[in-house]
Design an enzyme around this catalytic site. Structure first.
Site, PDB file in Angstrom:
ATOM      1  N   SER A 341      14.473  -9.236 -36.135  1.00  0.00           N
ATOM      2  CA  SER A 341      14.670  -9.854 -34.820  1.00  0.00           C
ATOM      3  C   SER A 341      14.407 -11.355 -34.897  1.00  0.00           C
ATOM      4  O   SER A 341      15.070 -12.058 -35.657  1.00  0.00           O
ATOM      5  CB  SER A 341      13.763  -9.154 -33.795  1.00  0.00           C
ATOM      6  OG  SER A 341      14.124  -9.497 -32.490  1.00  0.00           O
ATOM      7  N   ASP A 428      21.872  -1.270 -30.760  1.00  0.00           N
ATOM      8  CA  ASP A 428      20.831  -2.270 -30.523  1.00  0.00           C
ATOM      9  C   ASP A 428      21.002  -2.841 -29.114  1.00  0.00           C
ATOM     10  O   ASP A 428      22.057  -3.407 -28.793  1.00  0.00           O
ATOM     11  CB  ASP A 428      20.922  -3.390 -31.566  1.00  0.00           C
ATOM     12  CG  ASP A 428      19.704  -4.293 -31.571  1.00  0.00           C
ATOM     13  OD1 ASP A 428      19.170  -4.587 -30.492  1.00  0.00           O
ATOM     14  OD2 ASP A 428      19.289  -4.709 -32.671  1.00  0.00           O
ATOM     15  N   HIS A 465      16.838  -1.164 -31.618  1.00  0.00           N
ATOM     16  CA  HIS A 465      16.466  -2.491 -32.119  1.00  0.00           C
ATOM     17  C   HIS A 465      15.376  -2.469 -33.178  1.00  0.00           C
ATOM     18  O   HIS A 465      15.259  -3.419 -33.957  1.00  0.00           O
ATOM     19  CB  HIS A 465      16.000  -3.361 -30.935  1.00  0.00           C
ATOM     20  CG  HIS A 465      15.703  -4.778 -31.295  1.00  0.00           C
ATOM     21  ND1 HIS A 465      16.643  -5.632 -31.819  1.00  0.00           N
ATOM     22  CD2 HIS A 465      14.544  -5.501 -31.233  1.00  0.00           C
ATOM     23  CE1 HIS A 465      16.098  -6.817 -32.050  1.00  0.00           C
ATOM     24  NE2 HIS A 465      14.822  -6.761 -31.706  1.00  0.00           N
TER      25      HIS A 465
END
Length: 485
Positions: A341, A428, A465
């Site tokens: 991320s 995601d 995610h």
């Protein structure tokens, strides 16, 4: 006065009064009416009793006016034009349904219609202070309601509803004001956006002793490094599971020396918010350790127990320092940067800086990467709230540059020469998979395709995610990637 006229009159008045219909039967078949003081005046018209049959009725204005009593068995034929809700409630009475007065609060027309229905001939109390209607409920024995108690209960409920309505209106208005003001505040004070990017103030999970990682991870040591003057960063070092028993009771020096064994090393750069003890981060470290990797997870400056304040240049420097520290002790073992991320931007920044210093990273793995922080902000759940806001790009996206937050993955992968692996889940919900695909396209168009790998996970797997670590074949894929470097 007919009931229909009464209803119209009450609806037209700004101060709406209460109209009540009582279907009842007295002990002698006598109908009573009540004024505001609840005094009972009996009516014993035999014709009325016959007209109504086995149920006597009276239409009562609770403010003291008692209109003529209609034939509710056929209100239309008798010339009565009552409110439709009243007719519906009369029909319910005929079907033997008993409604509590307060449950018949017909708010849509600002007219209160109270219906009481009796099934058997309970007596009507004729006390001048508080007459009582003895009502038979379908579920059980008769229940006594006084007119005074019924009116009081309804008034109390009405006050309660008014308070809740006022609270909801005030709360809604406050949310609207906040929604409107936030973009202006962020534009005026760009540093606030930096706080949103890092969320380093969220030190979750709480009540975890970061100095004692053994509570969450086996064969793991905690230590601190000084990445630059005044900045100490916290690091967890998890050795391969194959050396777990050997690691029991060992000090930091032993862990440091273990980096020179024949196992690859992964430096894990986590995303925004929380600490290195967050569950999905710990679970990934377990998977990597079991697969035979050393894992070093750091908390950037300003995160968790690390000192300083985060900035793009600062967190990049922390990562570069840790890489160089590990590389100096690895004795030639490959050292890989793994970013997740927000950490993907830190990883490519660090890889590019290391390359510029003549010491490129041995490999880079990007999990759920974005193209750059500006694009990521547009698709972030927080950003989606303001997509319809006029000037969204000006207030939010353009402000990233003012706060010195860029994290240009797209520009970095053009310059990087380190082998690159991209992992992205199609479901995601924070960083869209299209960004991972775009980075892959940029990378393969700027280097030899053999050095770039893209692995996409179908939405049906539910990895979203941060759950790619659940892939049972992840270790196999990592070893295949690292064996080719």
């Amino acid at each position: 006065m007919a009931l229909g006229n009464q209803a119209s009159k009450h609806l037209e008045e700004s101060n709406v009064k209460t109209l009540a219909i009582h279907l009842l039967r007295t002990e002698e078949g006598v109908v009573g009416q009540w004024d505001e003081g609840h005094s009972c005046t009996p009516r014993s018209d035999e014709g009325d009793r016959n007209a109504v049959g086995d149920r006597a009725c009276s239409v009562i204005d609770m403010n003291g006016t008692a209109p003529a009593r209609p034939d509710l068995h056929d209100p239309v034929r008798s010339g009565l034009r009552p409110h439709r809700a009243a007719l519906d409630m009369v029909r319910l009475g005929r079907q033997g349904l008993l409604l509590h007065p307060c449950d018949c609060f017909h708010k849509a027309y600002s007219l209160r219609l109270l219906v009481m229905v009796a099934h058997s001939p309970p007596p009507l109390a004729t006390s001048s202070s508080s007459p009582t209607l003895n009502m038979m409920t379908p579920e059980g024995p008769p229940t006594a309601w006084s007119v005074e108690e019924s009116a009081g209960a309804c008034q109390s409920r009405g006050v309660s509803q008014s308070k809740w309505l006022f609270f909801l209106k005030t709360f809604g208005a406050a949310l609207v004001v906040i929604y409107i003001c936030v973009p202006f505040i962020i534009r005026l004070f760009p540093a606030i956006l930096g706080k949103v990017v890092y969320l380093n103030m969220v030190k979750f999970p709480f009540f975890v002793d970061l100095k004692n990682p053994g509570e969450l991870l086996n064969h793991t040591a905690n230590f601190y490094l000084t990445s630059e003057e005044g900045v100490n960063i916290g690091v967890w070092h998890t050795v391969p599971a194959s050396r777990g028993e050997e690691a029991r009771g060992k000090d930091r020096r032993w862990f440091e020396d273990s980096l020179a064994d024949d196992n690859p090393i992964i430096i894990y750069l986590h995303g925004n918010g929380g600490t290195r003890a967050m569950d999905h981060r710990v679970q990934l470290m377990k998977v990597l350790s079991k697969a035979g990797f050393h894992v070093l997870a750091l908390d950037y400056r300003g995160f968790a127990d690390s000192t300083g304040e985060p900035s793009e240049a600062g967190v990049t420097q922390d990562s570069v320092f840790l890489y160089e520290w590990v590389k100096a002790r690895s004795h030639g073992n490959p050292v890989c940067l793994w970013g997740h991320s927000l950490g993907t931007g830190i990883a490519t920044n660090a890889a590019r800086k290391l390359q510029e210093k003549g010491n490129p990273a041995d490999a880079v793995i990007l999990e759920a990467p974005y193209t750059n922080i500006r694009d990521a902000g547009a698709y972030h759940p927080f950003g989606k709230i303001y997509h319809i806001y006029p000037g969204f790009e000006y207030f939010f996206l353009d402000t990233f540059a003012l706060s010195n937050q860029v994290f240009p993955n797209d520009e970095n992968v053009k310059k990087m020469t380190s082998p690159l692996m991209i992992l992205h889940a199609e479901d995601d919900n924070v960083v869209p998979v299209s960004m991972g695909k775009e980075l892959h396209e940029i990378a393969i168009n700027s280097r030899h395709p053999r050095d770039v790998i893209l692995i996409l996970y179908p939405a049906m797997l539910g990895y979203k995610h941060k759950f790619i670590y659940k892939d049972p074949k992840l270790p196999e894929k990592l070893w295949a990637f690292l064996n080719n470097i």
